[in-house]
Scaffold this motif. Sequence first.
Motif, PDB file in Angstrom:
ATOM      1  N   PRO A   1       1.546  84.934  82.406  1.00  0.00           N
ATOM      2  CA  PRO A   1       0.872  82.680  81.965  1.00  0.00           C
ATOM      3  C   PRO A   1       1.378  82.605  82.968  1.00  0.00           C
ATOM      4  N   PHE A   2       0.721  80.871  83.496  1.00  0.00           N
ATOM      5  CA  PHE A   2       1.166  79.864  84.007  1.00  0.00           C
ATOM      6  C   PHE A   2       1.612  79.118  83.742  1.00  0.00           C
TER       7      PHE A   2
ATOM      8  N   LEU B   1      -3.715  71.386  76.866  1.00  0.00           N
ATOM      9  CA  LEU B   1      -4.576  71.929  77.310  1.00  0.00           C
ATOM     10  C   LEU B   1      -4.285  73.086  78.006  1.00  0.00           C
ATOM     11  N   ASN B   2      -3.190  73.007  79.041  1.00  0.00           N
ATOM     12  CA  ASN B   2      -2.665  73.764  80.029  1.00  0.00           C
ATOM     13  C   ASN B   2      -2.529  75.060  79.086  1.00  0.00           C
ATOM     14  N   VAL B   3      -1.760  75.207  78.288  1.00  0.00           N
ATOM     15  CA  VAL B   3      -0.663  76.208  77.181  1.00  0.00           C
ATOM     16  C   VAL B   3      -1.706  76.696  76.680  1.00  0.00           C
ATOM     17  N   GLU B   4      -3.145  75.798  76.514  1.00  0.00           N
ATOM     18  CA  GLU B   4      -3.496  76.587  74.997  1.00  0.00           C
ATOM     19  C   GLU B   4      -4.807  77.154  76.036  1.00  0.00           C
ATOM     20  N   ILE B   5      -5.402  76.659  77.212  1.00  0.00           N
ATOM     21  CA  ILE B   5      -5.733  77.469  78.004  1.00  0.00           C
ATOM     22  C   ILE B   5      -5.453  79.155  78.481  1.00  0.00           C
ATOM     23  N   ASP B   6      -4.105  78.608  78.714  1.00  0.00           N
ATOM     24  CA  ASP B   6      -3.287  80.396  79.361  1.00  0.00           C
ATOM     25  C   ASP B   6      -3.212  80.993  78.172  1.00  0.00           C
TER      26      ASP B   6
END
Length: 269
Positions: A141-142, A182-187
């Motif tokens: 994950p980023f 949203l970026n956590v979800e995209i990961d």
Amino acid sequence: MTTTTRTNRTPSGDLTVHHDGVTIPLSRGGRGRPLVLCPGLNSTQDGLRELIELLRRDHEVVTFDLRGHGLTSAADRYSFEAFLGDLDAVMARVGRLGLDQAPVLVGYSLGADLAVHHAAAHPGSVAGLVLIDGANPVPEPFLTEDALPEFRAMWTELAARQRAEHGTPRQVLLTAEQILDLNVEIDEVRSGILSRYESIDRPITMIMSTSMAGGGDERAARFDRNWRAGVERLVRRRPHIATSWVDAGHGLVFTHAAQVARIVGRAAS
């Protein structure tokens, strides 16, 4: 909860999709093989104007803005599932436009992830996929715990700049915390995206940046290695996927629009 989807023509002749309480104006122009372009998080069709105009020289291009972005109205929820529902509604309307053939679906960043999920769930709705710097099954994950403060500060600054564009075609109505969530979800979505690729029997082209994180320090270099490793992981599983690397950062659709448009054009020919 079941929602309804309806469409109508606006006075300008463009199409507008009403879905899940969100109003999504569609833009349509150009001639040739049809493409649908899905922007990503924090990008709008107005920001992608150069790329869109280049693509419209040889293609009929339909594009739109995600909820809370550009010309599309705000929403009471922002999640991957909500964005995907909007894309599904747009594609359903595109399917009723009387196009000569199924469109190639082009997605940038988050739009690429949405495109993969749509194509996997709706076989036959697209002629192919072009994925621009997204939908990458990265091995790590980023948004690791140590990186969160840096990303939060970056998106707080971004949200402040975007507030200055309120009421313009480039506005983004999301807050810094919504962008972070949203970026956590995209990961999380990307951790399981390999299985989605297994369900797609259409040609896939990836256009990826060599310096996704912008280069610079060791953390950025680590992110870039992770980005490349994700693509290599995917191509090992699906060797027929065509991959083009652009010597640019994640903003390649803005900084290298002509190069990106040429690759899209070849993929869609």
